[in-house]
Design a protein around this motif. Structure first.
Motif, PDB file in Angstrom:
ATOM      1  N   PHE A 237       0.825  -1.206   0.000  1.00  0.00           N
ATOM      2  CA  PHE A 237       0.000   0.000   0.000  1.00  0.00           C
ATOM      3  C   PHE A 237       0.861   1.258   0.000  1.00  0.00           C
ATOM      4  O   PHE A 237       0.552   2.243  -0.679  1.00  0.00           O
ATOM      5  CB  PHE A 237      -0.914   0.007   1.234  1.00  0.00           C
ATOM      6  CG  PHE A 237      -2.296  -0.506   0.965  1.00  0.00           C
ATOM      7  CD1 PHE A 237      -3.101   0.084  -0.003  1.00  0.00           C
ATOM      8  CD2 PHE A 237      -2.798  -1.580   1.667  1.00  0.00           C
ATOM      9  CE1 PHE A 237      -4.375  -0.385  -0.261  1.00  0.00           C
ATOM     10  CE2 PHE A 237      -4.077  -2.069   1.411  1.00  0.00           C
ATOM     11  CZ  PHE A 237      -4.864  -1.470   0.444  1.00  0.00           C
ATOM     12  N   SER A 238       1.947   1.238   0.792  1.00  0.00           N
ATOM     13  CA  SER A 238       2.812   2.415   0.898  1.00  0.00           C
ATOM     14  C   SER A 238       3.437   2.760  -0.452  1.00  0.00           C
ATOM     15  O   SER A 238       3.418   3.918  -0.887  1.00  0.00           O
ATOM     16  CB  SER A 238       3.909   2.166   1.930  1.00  0.00           C
ATOM     17  OG  SER A 238       4.809   3.237   1.986  1.00  0.00           O
ATOM     18  N   THR A 239       3.982   1.748  -1.122  1.00  0.00           N
ATOM     19  CA  THR A 239       4.621   1.982  -2.418  1.00  0.00           C
ATOM     20  C   THR A 239       3.625   2.466  -3.462  1.00  0.00           C
ATOM     21  O   THR A 239       3.874   3.432  -4.193  1.00  0.00           O
ATOM     22  CB  THR A 239       5.301   0.690  -2.912  1.00  0.00           C
ATOM     23  OG1 THR A 239       6.242   0.259  -1.931  1.00  0.00           O
ATOM     24  CG2 THR A 239       6.012   0.926  -4.223  1.00  0.00           C
ATOM     25  N   CYS A 240       2.470   1.825  -3.520  1.00  0.00           N
ATOM     26  CA  CYS A 240       1.481   2.161  -4.544  1.00  0.00           C
ATOM     27  C   CYS A 240       0.810   3.500  -4.281  1.00  0.00           C
ATOM     28  O   CYS A 240       0.507   4.247  -5.215  1.00  0.00           O
ATOM     29  CB  CYS A 240       0.430   1.056  -4.633  1.00  0.00           C
ATOM     30  SG  CYS A 240       1.098  -0.514  -5.227  1.00  0.00           S
ATOM     31  N   SER A 241       0.569   3.821  -3.012  1.00  0.00           N
ATOM     32  CA  SER A 241      -0.069   5.106  -2.709  1.00  0.00           C
ATOM     33  C   SER A 241       0.839   6.267  -3.082  1.00  0.00           C
ATOM     34  O   SER A 241       0.364   7.322  -3.528  1.00  0.00           O
ATOM     35  CB  SER A 241      -0.442   5.172  -1.221  1.00  0.00           C
ATOM     36  OG  SER A 241       0.707   5.073  -0.403  1.00  0.00           O
ATOM     37  N   SER A 242       2.161   6.093  -2.934  1.00  0.00           N
ATOM     38  CA  SER A 242       3.099   7.141  -3.340  1.00  0.00           C
ATOM     39  C   SER A 242       2.984   7.404  -4.837  1.00  0.00           C
ATOM     40  O   SER A 242       2.912   8.551  -5.279  1.00  0.00           O
ATOM     41  CB  SER A 242       4.535   6.731  -2.994  1.00  0.00           C
ATOM     42  OG  SER A 242       4.687   6.537  -1.602  1.00  0.00           O
ATOM     43  N   HIS A 243       2.958   6.334  -5.600  1.00  0.00           N
ATOM     44  CA  HIS A 243       2.859   6.489  -7.053  1.00  0.00           C
ATOM     45  C   HIS A 243       1.527   7.093  -7.465  1.00  0.00           C
ATOM     46  O   HIS A 243       1.466   7.946  -8.358  1.00  0.00           O
ATOM     47  CB  HIS A 243       3.052   5.126  -7.721  1.00  0.00           C
ATOM     48  CG  HIS A 243       3.092   5.195  -9.215  1.00  0.00           C
ATOM     49  ND1 HIS A 243       2.218   4.511 -10.010  1.00  0.00           N
ATOM     50  CD2 HIS A 243       3.890   5.903 -10.067  1.00  0.00           C
ATOM     51  CE1 HIS A 243       2.472   4.772 -11.282  1.00  0.00           C
ATOM     52  NE2 HIS A 243       3.488   5.604 -11.345  1.00  0.00           N
ATOM     53  N   LEU A 244       0.453   6.695  -6.794  1.00  0.00           N
ATOM     54  CA  LEU A 244      -0.868   7.233  -7.122  1.00  0.00           C
ATOM     55  C   LEU A 244      -0.950   8.731  -6.819  1.00  0.00           C
ATOM     56  O   LEU A 244      -1.624   9.475  -7.547  1.00  0.00           O
ATOM     57  CB  LEU A 244      -1.953   6.474  -6.353  1.00  0.00           C
ATOM     58  CG  LEU A 244      -2.415   5.156  -6.973  1.00  0.00           C
ATOM     59  CD1 LEU A 244      -3.432   4.471  -6.068  1.00  0.00           C
ATOM     60  CD2 LEU A 244      -3.005   5.382  -8.353  1.00  0.00           C
ATOM     61  N   CYS A 245      -0.291   9.184  -5.753  1.00  0.00           N
ATOM     62  CA  CYS A 245      -0.261  10.618  -5.447  1.00  0.00           C
ATOM     63  C   CYS A 245       0.397  11.395  -6.584  1.00  0.00           C
ATOM     64  O   CYS A 245      -0.103  12.443  -7.016  1.00  0.00           O
ATOM     65  CB  CYS A 245       0.495  10.867  -4.140  1.00  0.00           C
ATOM     66  SG  CYS A 245      -0.383  10.358  -2.652  1.00  0.00           S
ATOM     67  N   VAL A 246       1.525  10.890  -7.079  1.00  0.00           N
ATOM     68  CA  VAL A 246       2.243  11.547  -8.173  1.00  0.00           C
ATOM     69  C   VAL A 246       1.386  11.549  -9.440  1.00  0.00           C
ATOM     70  O   VAL A 246       1.283  12.566 -10.139  1.00  0.00           O
ATOM     71  CB  VAL A 246       3.591  10.845  -8.428  1.00  0.00           C
ATOM     72  CG1 VAL A 246       4.273  11.422  -9.666  1.00  0.00           C
ATOM     73  CG2 VAL A 246       4.499  10.989  -7.212  1.00  0.00           C
ATOM     74  N   VAL A 247       0.762  10.408  -9.738  1.00  0.00           N
ATOM     75  CA  VAL A 247      -0.091  10.302 -10.926  1.00  0.00           C
ATOM     76  C   VAL A 247      -1.253  11.282 -10.849  1.00  0.00           C
ATOM     77  O   VAL A 247      -1.583  11.975 -11.814  1.00  0.00           O
ATOM     78  CB  VAL A 247      -0.608   8.857 -11.090  1.00  0.00           C
ATOM     79  CG1 VAL A 247      -1.698   8.790 -12.154  1.00  0.00           C
ATOM     80  CG2 VAL A 247       0.532   7.929 -11.467  1.00  0.00           C
ATOM     81  N   GLY A 248      -1.897  11.356  -9.667  1.00  0.00           N
ATOM     82  CA  GLY A 248      -3.035  12.254  -9.499  1.00  0.00           C
ATOM     83  C   GLY A 248      -2.661  13.708  -9.684  1.00  0.00           C
ATOM     84  O   GLY A 248      -3.372  14.469 -10.365  1.00  0.00           O
ATOM     85  N   LEU A 249      -1.532  14.117  -9.103  1.00  0.00           N
ATOM     86  CA  LEU A 249      -1.082  15.507  -9.243  1.00  0.00           C
ATOM     87  C   LEU A 249      -0.771  15.838 -10.701  1.00  0.00           C
ATOM     88  O   LEU A 249      -1.175  16.888 -11.214  1.00  0.00           O
ATOM     89  CB  LEU A 249       0.163  15.739  -8.378  1.00  0.00           C
ATOM     90  CG  LEU A 249      -0.050  15.879  -6.879  1.00  0.00           C
ATOM     91  CD1 LEU A 249       1.302  15.890  -6.158  1.00  0.00           C
ATOM     92  CD2 LEU A 249      -0.820  17.152  -6.553  1.00  0.00           C
TER      93      LEU A 249
END
Length: 321
Positions: A237-249
Motif C-alpha cells: 500500500f505504501s509503495t502504490c499510494s506514493s505512485h498514485l499521489c504523483v499520478v493524481g497531481l
C-alpha cells in the motif's frame, strides 16, 4: 499579410503582471523552490546510483522520473527568474520554440514513465514469482528509452507544425514560459490544424495513460487485499499510494489545462496551474517517494552514516600521533 507587419524574431514573456515588490517576493520564493527541486531530485538520483539495494526496476524508473523533474525545472524556471528581475528583456523566437519543445518532451515522457511505473508495480504485486523474468533489465531499458523517444517525437511533431506558420505579431506572450497555446496566438494564420493535433495528442497522452494506470491499480488493489501478511500489505500500500499521489497531481493538472473549457480558466489561472509543472510537482515528487518509502529513507540513513563515519575517520587520521 499587411506591409506594416514584421516577422517575429524576438518575444517578450510578460510573466506575472504584478507590482515590483511582488515580483521580488516571487523571485525569492521561486528561487527557493527551484533549489529545493534540484536538491530533492538530486538526492533521490544520487541515492539510487550509490546504494546497490536500490538497483531494482522500480528505482531505475524512479531515477528517470527524477531526471525528468530536474529537466522540467531547468527548462522553464531560469528564464522565469530572469523575467522577474528584468520583465522587458526579450528572448529569441528560436529560443522560445526550443523551450516549447523541451517542455513538451519532458511532459510527454513523464506521462509515459508514470504508466511504465504502474506496470512495474502491477507485475511486482500480481506476478511476484515472474517479476525478475518479466521486468528484466533489457525490458526496463527498452521501456525507458521508448518513453523518452516517444515523448521527444510527439513534441517534435508540434514544433514542426508551428514552424510552418507565419509569425508577424504581436511580440508578447502572456505567460512565464513559451507554452504552446500561448505561442500559437502570435501566428498570423489559421492554427486549426495545430489545435486539432494538440487536442488529439491530449486525448492520447492524457486519457489513455490514466486509464491504463487505473486498470493496473484496480488489479493491484485486488491482489493487495488477498495478501495475508499485514507487513506485506502495508508495504504494498505504501509503495502504490506514493505512485498514485504523483499520478493524481500530474494528470489532474494536465487534464484541467488542456481538456477543460478554456472560458472557465483565464490566462492568469493557467499560469498558476503551470506552476505545478515547473515547481510543485518536481519538488513534491521526491518528498512523496522518500517520506512514504522505507527503502529510500533507509538508503538516506546509510548514506548519512557512511558520511559521518568517513568524516570521523579523517579527523582521527589527521590527529598527531
Amino acid at each position: 499579410m499587411g506591409e506594416n507587419q514584421t516577422m517575429v524574431t524576438q518575444v517578450i514573456l510578460l510573466g506575472f503582471l504584478v507590482g515590483r515588490r511582488i515580483q521580488m517576493l516571487l523571485f525569492g520564493l521561486f528561487s527557493l523552490f527551484y533549489i529545493l527541486t534540484l536538491l530533492g531530485n538530486g538526492v533521490i538520483l544520487g541515492l539510487i546510483c550509490l546504494d546497490s539495494r536500490l538497483h531494482t526496476p522500480m528505482y531505475f524508473f524512479l531515477s528517470h522520473l527524477a531526471i525528468v523533474d530536474i529537466a522540467y525545472a531547468c527548462s522553464t524556471v531560469p528564464q522565469m527568474l530572469v523575467n522577474l528581475l528584468n520583465p522587458a528583456k526579450p528572448i529569441s523566437f528560436t529560443g522560445c520554440l526550443t523551450q516549447t519543445f523541451l517542455f513538451m518532451s519532458f511532459a510527454h515522457t513523464e506521462c509515459l514513465l508514470l504508466v511504465v511505473m504502474s506496470y512495474d508495480r502491477y507485475v511486482a504485486i500480481c506476478h511476484p514469482l515472474r517479476y525478475s523474468v518479466i521486468m528484466s533489465w533489457r525490458v526496463c531499458t527498452i521501456l525507458a528509452v521508448t518513453s523518452w523517444a516517444c515523448g521527444s517525437l510527439l513534441a517534435l511533431v508540434h514544433v514542426v507544425l508551428i514552424l510552418r506558420l507565419p509569425f508577424c505579431g504581436p511580440h508578447e506572450i502572456n505567460h512565464f514560459f513559451c507554452e504552446i497555446l500561448s505561442v500559437l496566438k502570435l501566428a498570423c494564420a489559421d492554427t486549426w490544424l495545430n489545435k486539432a493535433v494538440i487536442f488529439a495528442a491530449s486525448v492520447f497522452i492524457l486519457v489513455g495513460p490514466p486509464c491504463l494506470v487505473l486498470v493496473s491499480y484496480s488489479r493491484i488493489l485486488l491482489a493487495i487485499l488477498r495478501i495475508q501478511a499485514g507487513e506485506g500489505r502495508r508495504k504494498a500500500f505504501s509503495t502504490c499510494s506514493s505512485h498514485l499521489c504523483v499520478v493524481g497531481l500530474f494528470f489532474g493538472n494536465a487534464i484541467v489545462m488542456y481538456m477543460a473549457p478554456k472560458s472557465r480558466h483565464p490566462e492568469e489561472q493557467q499560469k498558476v496551474l503551470f506552476l505545478f509543472y515547473s515547481f510543485f510537482n518536481p519538488m513534491l515528487n521526491p518528498l512523496i517517494y522518500s517520506l512514504r518509502n522505507a527503502e529510500v529513507k533507509g538508503a538516506l540513513r546509510r548514506a548519512l552514516c557512511n558520511g559521518c563515519h568517513s568524516h570521523l575517520g579523517q579527523r582521527v587520521n589527521l590527529q598527531p600521533q
